[in-house]
Design a protein around this motif. Structure first.
Motif, PDB file in Angstrom:
ATOM      1  N   TYR B  80       0.846  -1.200   0.000  1.00  0.00           N
ATOM      2  CA  TYR B  80       0.000   0.000   0.000  1.00  0.00           C
ATOM      3  C   TYR B  80       0.876   1.242   0.000  1.00  0.00           C
ATOM      4  O   TYR B  80       1.004   1.902   1.028  1.00  0.00           O
ATOM      5  CB  TYR B  80      -0.913   0.031   1.224  1.00  0.00           C
ATOM      6  N   PRO B  81       1.488   1.539  -1.095  1.00  0.00           N
ATOM      7  CA  PRO B  81       2.334   2.736  -1.074  1.00  0.00           C
ATOM      8  C   PRO B  81       1.456   3.965  -0.874  1.00  0.00           C
ATOM      9  O   PRO B  81       0.287   3.978  -1.244  1.00  0.00           O
ATOM     10  CB  PRO B  81       2.997   2.731  -2.454  1.00  0.00           C
ATOM     11  N   ASP B  82       2.003   4.959  -0.249  1.00  0.00           N
ATOM     12  CA  ASP B  82       1.347   6.245  -0.001  1.00  0.00           C
ATOM     13  C   ASP B  82       0.245   6.186   1.041  1.00  0.00           C
ATOM     14  O   ASP B  82      -0.349   7.211   1.335  1.00  0.00           O
ATOM     15  CB  ASP B  82       0.716   6.837  -1.289  1.00  0.00           C
ATOM     16  N   SER B  83      -0.076   5.042   1.581  1.00  0.00           N
ATOM     17  CA  SER B  83      -1.126   5.104   2.590  1.00  0.00           C
ATOM     18  C   SER B  83      -0.629   4.615   3.954  1.00  0.00           C
ATOM     19  O   SER B  83      -1.416   4.385   4.838  1.00  0.00           O
ATOM     20  CB  SER B  83      -2.348   4.297   2.142  1.00  0.00           C
ATOM     21  N   VAL B  84       0.673   4.431   4.108  1.00  0.00           N
ATOM     22  CA  VAL B  84       1.207   4.013   5.399  1.00  0.00           C
ATOM     23  C   VAL B  84       2.293   4.994   5.843  1.00  0.00           C
ATOM     24  O   VAL B  84       3.183   5.336   5.058  1.00  0.00           O
ATOM     25  CB  VAL B  84       1.813   2.596   5.333  1.00  0.00           C
ATOM     26  N   THR B  85       2.171   5.475   7.048  1.00  0.00           N
ATOM     27  CA  THR B  85       3.218   6.302   7.633  1.00  0.00           C
ATOM     28  C   THR B  85       3.696   5.619   8.904  1.00  0.00           C
ATOM     29  O   THR B  85       2.866   5.167   9.704  1.00  0.00           O
ATOM     30  CB  THR B  85       2.680   7.690   8.014  1.00  0.00           C
ATOM     31  N   VAL B  86       4.993   5.508   9.073  1.00  0.00           N
ATOM     32  CA  VAL B  86       5.510   4.854  10.276  1.00  0.00           C
ATOM     33  C   VAL B  86       6.200   5.880  11.155  1.00  0.00           C
ATOM     34  O   VAL B  86       7.055   6.639  10.684  1.00  0.00           O
ATOM     35  CB  VAL B  86       6.501   3.729   9.917  1.00  0.00           C
ATOM     36  N   ILE B 130      -2.769  15.594  16.840  1.00  0.00           N
ATOM     37  CA  ILE B 130      -4.179  15.202  16.763  1.00  0.00           C
ATOM     38  C   ILE B 130      -4.776  15.661  15.438  1.00  0.00           C
ATOM     39  O   ILE B 130      -5.530  14.923  14.773  1.00  0.00           O
ATOM     40  CB  ILE B 130      -4.932  15.769  17.977  1.00  0.00           C
ATOM     41  N   ALA B 131      -4.397  16.852  15.024  1.00  0.00           N
ATOM     42  CA  ALA B 131      -4.881  17.344  13.735  1.00  0.00           C
ATOM     43  C   ALA B 131      -4.394  16.450  12.594  1.00  0.00           C
ATOM     44  O   ALA B 131      -5.145  16.096  11.685  1.00  0.00           O
ATOM     45  CB  ALA B 131      -4.401  18.775  13.522  1.00  0.00           C
ATOM     46  N   MET B 132      -3.119  16.064  12.690  1.00  0.00           N
ATOM     47  CA  MET B 132      -2.558  15.212  11.649  1.00  0.00           C
ATOM     48  C   MET B 132      -3.256  13.863  11.618  1.00  0.00           C
ATOM     49  O   MET B 132      -3.518  13.304  10.553  1.00  0.00           O
ATOM     50  CB  MET B 132      -1.059  14.979  11.897  1.00  0.00           C
ATOM     51  N   LEU B 133      -3.579  13.332  12.815  1.00  0.00           N
ATOM     52  CA  LEU B 133      -4.270  12.041  12.882  1.00  0.00           C
ATOM     53  C   LEU B 133      -5.608  12.143  12.165  1.00  0.00           C
ATOM     54  O   LEU B 133      -6.000  11.241  11.419  1.00  0.00           O
ATOM     55  CB  LEU B 133      -4.480  11.650  14.348  1.00  0.00           C
ATOM     56  N   ARG B 134      -6.311  13.268  12.407  1.00  0.00           N
ATOM     57  CA  ARG B 134      -7.626  13.425  11.781  1.00  0.00           C
ATOM     58  C   ARG B 134      -7.474  13.548  10.258  1.00  0.00           C
ATOM     59  O   ARG B 134      -8.178  12.886   9.505  1.00  0.00           O
ATOM     60  CB  ARG B 134      -8.315  14.655  12.360  1.00  0.00           C
ATOM     61  N   GLU B 135      -6.521  14.371   9.862  1.00  0.00           N
ATOM     62  CA  GLU B 135      -6.321  14.572   8.423  1.00  0.00           C
ATOM     63  C   GLU B 135      -5.996  13.255   7.733  1.00  0.00           C
ATOM     64  O   GLU B 135      -6.550  12.927   6.682  1.00  0.00           O
ATOM     65  CB  GLU B 135      -5.166  15.561   8.178  1.00  0.00           C
ATOM     66  N   CYS B 136      -5.073  12.507   8.348  1.00  0.00           N
ATOM     67  CA  CYS B 136      -4.665  11.235   7.762  1.00  0.00           C
ATOM     68  C   CYS B 136      -5.845  10.283   7.713  1.00  0.00           C
ATOM     69  O   CYS B 136      -6.014   9.521   6.747  1.00  0.00           O
ATOM     70  CB  CYS B 136      -3.522  10.611   8.560  1.00  0.00           C
ATOM     71  N   GLY B 137      -6.660  10.306   8.763  1.00  0.00           N
ATOM     72  CA  GLY B 137      -7.832   9.445   8.778  1.00  0.00           C
ATOM     73  C   GLY B 137      -8.769   9.784   7.636  1.00  0.00           C
ATOM     74  O   GLY B 137      -9.297   8.899   6.954  1.00  0.00           O
ATOM     75  N   LEU B 138      -8.963  11.096   7.409  1.00  0.00           N
ATOM     76  CA  LEU B 138      -9.868  11.513   6.334  1.00  0.00           C
ATOM     77  C   LEU B 138      -9.314  11.124   4.973  1.00  0.00           C
ATOM     78  O   LEU B 138     -10.064  10.794   4.060  1.00  0.00           O
ATOM     79  CB  LEU B 138     -10.089  13.023   6.414  1.00  0.00           C
ATOM     80  N   ALA B 139      -7.965  11.146   4.881  1.00  0.00           N
ATOM     81  CA  ALA B 139      -7.354  10.801   3.596  1.00  0.00           C
ATOM     82  C   ALA B 139      -7.114   9.304   3.459  1.00  0.00           C
ATOM     83  O   ALA B 139      -6.446   8.865   2.531  1.00  0.00           O
ATOM     84  CB  ALA B 139      -6.039  11.566   3.435  1.00  0.00           C
ATOM     85  N   HIS B 140      -7.614   8.531   4.443  1.00  0.00           N
ATOM     86  CA  HIS B 140      -7.412   7.078   4.475  1.00  0.00           C
ATOM     87  C   HIS B 140      -5.945   6.694   4.432  1.00  0.00           C
ATOM     88  O   HIS B 140      -5.530   5.838   3.673  1.00  0.00           O
ATOM     89  CB  HIS B 140      -8.182   6.399   3.338  1.00  0.00           C
ATOM     90  N   LYS B 141      -5.203   7.397   5.247  1.00  0.00           N
ATOM     91  CA  LYS B 141      -3.807   7.009   5.413  1.00  0.00           C
ATOM     92  C   LYS B 141      -3.655   6.482   6.829  1.00  0.00           C
ATOM     93  O   LYS B 141      -4.173   7.079   7.780  1.00  0.00           O
ATOM     94  CB  LYS B 141      -2.894   8.222   5.238  1.00  0.00           C
ATOM     95  N   THR B 142      -2.926   5.395   6.983  1.00  0.00           N
ATOM     96  CA  THR B 142      -2.749   4.815   8.303  1.00  0.00           C
ATOM     97  C   THR B 142      -1.402   5.241   8.885  1.00  0.00           C
ATOM     98  O   THR B 142      -0.391   5.232   8.185  1.00  0.00           O
ATOM     99  CB  THR B 142      -2.789   3.282   8.220  1.00  0.00           C
ATOM    100  N   ILE B 143      -1.442   5.648  10.132  1.00  0.00           N
ATOM    101  CA  ILE B 143      -0.188   5.939  10.826  1.00  0.00           C
ATOM    102  C   ILE B 143       0.112   4.783  11.763  1.00  0.00           C
ATOM    103  O   ILE B 143      -0.730   4.393  12.578  1.00  0.00           O
ATOM    104  CB  ILE B 143      -0.286   7.243  11.632  1.00  0.00           C
ATOM    105  N   ILE B 144       1.284   4.221  11.622  1.00  0.00           N
ATOM    106  CA  ILE B 144       1.691   3.141  12.533  1.00  0.00           C
ATOM    107  C   ILE B 144       2.684   3.709  13.528  1.00  0.00           C
ATOM    108  O   ILE B 144       3.754   4.194  13.156  1.00  0.00           O
ATOM    109  CB  ILE B 144       2.348   1.977  11.757  1.00  0.00           C
ATOM    110  N   PHE B 145       2.322   3.688  14.807  1.00  0.00           N
ATOM    111  CA  PHE B 145       3.241   4.139  15.852  1.00  0.00           C
ATOM    112  C   PHE B 145       3.977   2.918  16.398  1.00  0.00           C
ATOM    113  O   PHE B 145       3.339   2.003  16.925  1.00  0.00           O
ATOM    114  CB  PHE B 145       2.486   4.813  16.996  1.00  0.00           C
ATOM    115  N   VAL B 146       5.266   2.918  16.256  1.00  0.00           N
ATOM    116  CA  VAL B 146       6.053   1.817  16.810  1.00  0.00           C
ATOM    117  C   VAL B 146       6.710   2.309  18.090  1.00  0.00           C
ATOM    118  O   VAL B 146       7.509   3.235  18.068  1.00  0.00           O
ATOM    119  CB  VAL B 146       7.134   1.358  15.813  1.00  0.00           C
TER     120      VAL B 146
END
Lengths: 520, 418
Positions: B80-86, B130-146
């Motif tokens: 899933y390129p472009d939809s995962v941020t680590v 928190i703003a970034m989380l919302r934006e990413c959610g709206l853009a259907h991008k997943t953030i993975i926190f390790v």
């Protein structure tokens, strides 16, 4: 004769060379630092030269080279450990000279806080040198491990790029010396854990990490746990290896070898540290050579015997002094150091009489008073210092029963454990007045009354002076303030003087110390 | 330059493999019930279905938790390129809340090519996240926190964990929190408000089984048949490896080694040591390499300190201290040790009798080496000679060490026994 000095010189020059190449200053203005400076800087040496430079370290050197591996091969973290002066740092640095690969060397001895350590590593990587033009500032300000990791990653990838362009290999090594010192740092456990897991945090196999530690890996285990690096152990030199080391830079090897035949064995029983032995041997060898006119002579059996009998009396005395010179290379100026020196040398018969520092008479009495107050139980003061001046003959003790003997033994043990006792200032002054009056009375018997009262009168206006003396004795570490008593609230003192030194002081006053000392 | 020694090349190849965790753990992740597939399933469902999730990876140090996670993340990034941020945090570095928020903001900025301000306050950073989380959610991008060393984040007020997990309660966000910890009770450390927001999914990492180790060894050590090696050499090398691994002596060695520490990483270190002592002339590994590696890995530093480092005088002091312990003297200091030393000298007339200052220095050496230490830290006002001491070395270690010492006097061994 210059062997020791020259060994020191080579050792220093190794460290100096490394610090000049990568750590710091004065690069000639015409020569801006380049990545080439990250290598050792001098001509690389062959493996044979390396091995012959370090007698007795053959297996360690080969092991280290194998673990570091051939050119461009990644390596797991390595930990070099062993006792002091077993050649850990010099071997590691010379191995890099042999391999001629870029490395960064930082010692926790010179970088005494996390910030200094991090900045020193970064400065070297960024080819930044502190000089007057930049106000001796570091390239990057960084005191948290988290910032360090980010900056290090950045700096490493930059350096790697340059190294790649200059085809100098794909590996860079980080050597951190004296890791054991970090344990005593503020939050040292955290930094240690960080350092040990730096490899897995960075995830950059291009960085080889070598930790040098005076302590074995098992002392770093904490309840946190981390994956420990590959151990390389540097044991203490054996007797034969020491012989090779000492002979290596000698001019007249035959003569020195004869000398070593005599001294090496007895001294090895006490210590096998090169630095400690070398200082002692240098002075002993001078004594050994005294009867000789020609230092280039090669001794025959007869001469050897003669020299030995000449040296023999010195060996025992210097055996007992072996650490004196090395532990205190310069004669300290403070009284505290002299005191230790005095008490160290007090074992030698001929020096026993001489007190090698000056003190005023009242300070001497105070010293003795403090010693007595620390050693004698306070309950016995009255009987010791009554009007007869402590001359009372105690009653012959009854034959001790078994139980009381046992009790006595336990009490004795406790006393040994407790060490010298503490006392309030009043007691010190009281004892001081008593013994000072006794000391004076011994000069003229007939004037006893007068003298004693005279002293009393005098002591009132001398009181502030005495207090000054007390505080200066405290400064000189003859006495220490040992915290206040919770009940009385007054400060208590404790005498730190050894019995030998006190005896010496008493002798210089011709004061009968043993009469006042309570012996269990 | 072009003509490289095949032995050296082999060495480089294998060392490179051993230092590359993704290579090591790739074959272990093949089967469908491996941790790799479990983890990948969880993370990929939250990517495709746009939901939040939290997982804990638990297991001893060096069992490959982070490596497996890296594998999963790497594969998902490809899928899933472009939809995962680590976002990677480490408890060792970022256990402070302010520092952690700053680091998250920094990594988010890097990822999305925004300008990161070092001066931003804690509040600004947390609002930004928190703003970034919302934006990413709206853009259907997943953030993975390790969160590596997860247990370290559970110290203090756990503000980071709370705000991350709380932000994930909202429908709009789309994030996965993966905690990595070597503490099996890591989820018990959480506060109530954090624990109730945590999903309690745990994946346990166990030491590899015997078969897995065998296949791992082959995977690591055998040379590829294709490529630039001389073909005769490859088959010769692989044949030799097969011989070694099937040898019963090697199996015994491996067993003793794994009894002490059975994680993959310690096995890697063992192999690394063995491989780096490979003979470059013949270019082949031998059983001897593994033997030396085993002996150099299994060290007993305290025993070695007695055997190789201590001088005779230091041994005398150790024996004196040991004798005092046998006499059940509850505590002792330098002075009482010196007393014992003197009694020994008086009754046996040993040749090694030195002045007190020499002994004191020897004592200091022992202390530097951490063979002995002060029994308690307080009482620093007292001079060193009077502070109570204790031995850090067991009787059997002392015994064994002295027995194998090069020139330990016989009298000392006798004194140690009674």
């Amino acid at each position: 004769m210059t062997r020791e000095e020259s060994s020191k010189v080579t050792r220093r020059s190794i460290r100096l060379a490394s610090s000049v190449t990568d750590e710091n200053p004065e690069p000639k203005p015409s020569h801006p630092p380049t990545v080439a400076d990250l290598t050792f800087g001098e001509e690389s040496i062959t493996l044979d030269a390396l091995l012959s430079n370090f007698p007795g370290r053959r297996s360690q050197i080969l092991d280290l080279i194998r673990l570091i591996g051939p050119l461009d091969s990644p390596s797991l973290p390595i930990m070099v450990y062993g006792d002091a002066s077993t050649g850990k740092t010099s071997v590691a640095l010379q191995v890099f000279r042999h391999l001629n690969r870029p490395f960064v060397y930082s010692s926790c001895r010179t970088c005494c806080s996390p910030r200094l350590l991090f900045e020193s590593i970064l400065n070297q990587l960024l080819l930044h040198s502190k000089c007057s033009s930049n106000g001796y500032a570091s390239a990057k300000r960084c005191d948290k491990p988290s910032d360090f990791v980010n900056l290090l990653r950045q700096a490493l990838s930059d350096v790697m790029e340059t190294l790649g362009r200059k085809s100098m290999g794909k590996m860079l090594y980080l050597i951190v010396d004296h890791v054991d010192l970090i344990k005593d740092w503020d939050k040292g456990a955290m930094i240690l854990q960080f350092l040990f897991s730096l490899y897995s945090v960075l995830k950059m196999p291009q960085l080889g990490i070598i930790l040098i530690s005076g302590l074995p890996p098992d002392v770093y285990y904490s309840n946190m746990g981390y994956t420990d690096p590959l151990p390389v152990y540097f044991p203490e030199y054996s007797e034969d290896e020491l012989r090779q080391i000492f002979l290596k830079t000698q001019v007249n090897k035959k003569l020195y070898s004869a000398f070593l035949d005599v001294v090496l064995r007895p001294f090895c029983r006490v210590t096998r540290r090169v630095e400690e032995l070398s200082t002692t041997f240098s002075s002993l060898f001078r004594k050994y050579c005294v009867p000789l006119d020609d230092l280039a002579i090669s001794p025959n059996e007869d001469l050897k015997r003669r020299l030995y009998s000449n040296l023999k009396p010195h060996i025992t005395s210097s055996l007992n002094e072996i650490f004196r010179v090395s532990s205190r290379p310069h004669d300290g100026d403070t009284k505290g150091e002299r005191r230790q020196k005095a008490s160290y040398s007090s074992e030698n018969g001929e020096e026993l009489e001489i007190l090698d520092f000056h003190m005023s008479t009242s300070a001497k009495y105070l010293l003795i008073a403090a010693f007595l107050a620390s050693r004698n139980p306070a309950t016995l003061d009255a009987s010791m210092f009554d009007s007869t001046g402590g001359m009372d003959n105690r009653k012959r003790k009854r034959k001790a029963s078994e139980k009381s003997m046992e009790k006595k033994e336990i009490a004795e043990q406790e006393a040994v454990m407790k060490g010298p006792g503490s006392f309030p200032l009043e007691r010190l002054l009281a004892i001081f007045q008593c013994i000072a009056s006794v000391g004076d009375s011994s000069f003229g018997e007939e004037e006893e009354e007068e003298e004693a009262t005279g002293y009393d009168k005098e002591s009132n206006n001398m009181m502030s002076d005495i207090l000054l003396q007390v505080s200066s004795l405290c400064d000189a570490n003859f006495m220490i303030k040992s915290g206040s008593c919770p009940l009385e609230g007054s400060i208590r003192y404790r005498s730190m003087v050894s019995e030998d030194l006190c005896l010496k002081v008493a002798r210089s006053l011709s004061f009968p110390l043993s009469k006042y000392l309570y012996r269990r | 330059m072009g003509k490289e020694n095949p032995a050296e090349k082999t060495l480089n190849l294998i060392r490179g493999r051993l230092c590359d965790p993704t290579f090591v753990f790739r074959p272990l992740s093949g089967s469908s019930d491996s941790n790799y597939s479990k983890l990948k399933f969880i993370v990929s469902t939250s990517i495709t279905e746009g939901c939040n999730n939290s997982i804990l990876l638990l297991g001893p140090r060096g069992s490959g938790k982070a490596a497996v996670l890296d594998l999963v993340v790497g594969d998902l990034m490809e899928e899933y390129p472009d939809s995962v941020t680590v976002i990677r945090l480490n408890g060792l570095l970022h256990s402070e809340d302010i520092c952690a928020f700053k680091e998250i903001a920094r990594q988010l900025c890097m990822e999305h090519h925004l300008l990161f301000s070092k001066m931003a306050s804690f509040d600004e950073n947390s609002q930004f996240i928190i703003a970034m989380l919302r934006e990413c959610g709206l853009a259907h991008k997943t953030i993975i926190f390790v969160l590596d060393e997860f247990d370290m984040f559970a110290q203090g007020k756990q503000r980071l964990l709370y705000s991350l997990l709380d932000a994930m309660q909202s429908v709009t966000s789309q994030a996965v929190v993966v905690g990595i910890s070597s503490r099996l009770d890591a989820d018990q450390l959480l506060e109530k408000r954090v624990r109730s927001r945590f999903s309690h999914r745990k994946i346990l990492f166990l030491p590899p089984s015997r078969e897995e180790i065998d296949s791992l060894l082959e995977h690591l050590l055998s040379l590829p048949a294709d490529s630039s090696f001389p073909s005769g050499y490859v088959s010769q090398f692989n044949e030799k490896i097969k011989n070694i691994t099937s040898d019963s002596r090697f199996k015994d060695m491996l067993k003793t080694f794994l009894n002490a520490n059975s994680t993959v990483n310690s096995l890697l270190k063992f192999i690394f040591r063995a491989v780096s002592s490979m003979n470059l002339e013949s270019g082949l590994l031998s059983l001897e390499n593994f033997k030396t590696a085993l002996s150099s890995m299994q060290r007993q530093p305290k025993l070695e300190a007695v055997r190789a480092d201590c001088s005779i005088l230091e041994l005398y002091l150790l024996v004196c201290m040991r004798r005092l312990e046998v006499k059940e003297q509850s505590s002792y200091n330098f002075i009482s040790v010196m007393k014992e030393y003197k009694t020994i000298h008086d009754s046996f007339q040993t040749s090694d009798y030195y002045a007190q200052n020499v002994c004191l220095r020897a004592f200091e050496h022992l202390r530097e080496r951490e063979v002995i230490c002060y029994a308690e830290n307080r009482g620093q006002s007292q001079a060193g000679e009077y502070r109570p001491m204790k031995l850090l070395i067991s009787a059997s270690e002392l015994h064994q060490g002295m027995r194998s010492h090069a020139c330990c006097p016989a009298i000392l061994l006798k004194l140690l026994d009674h």
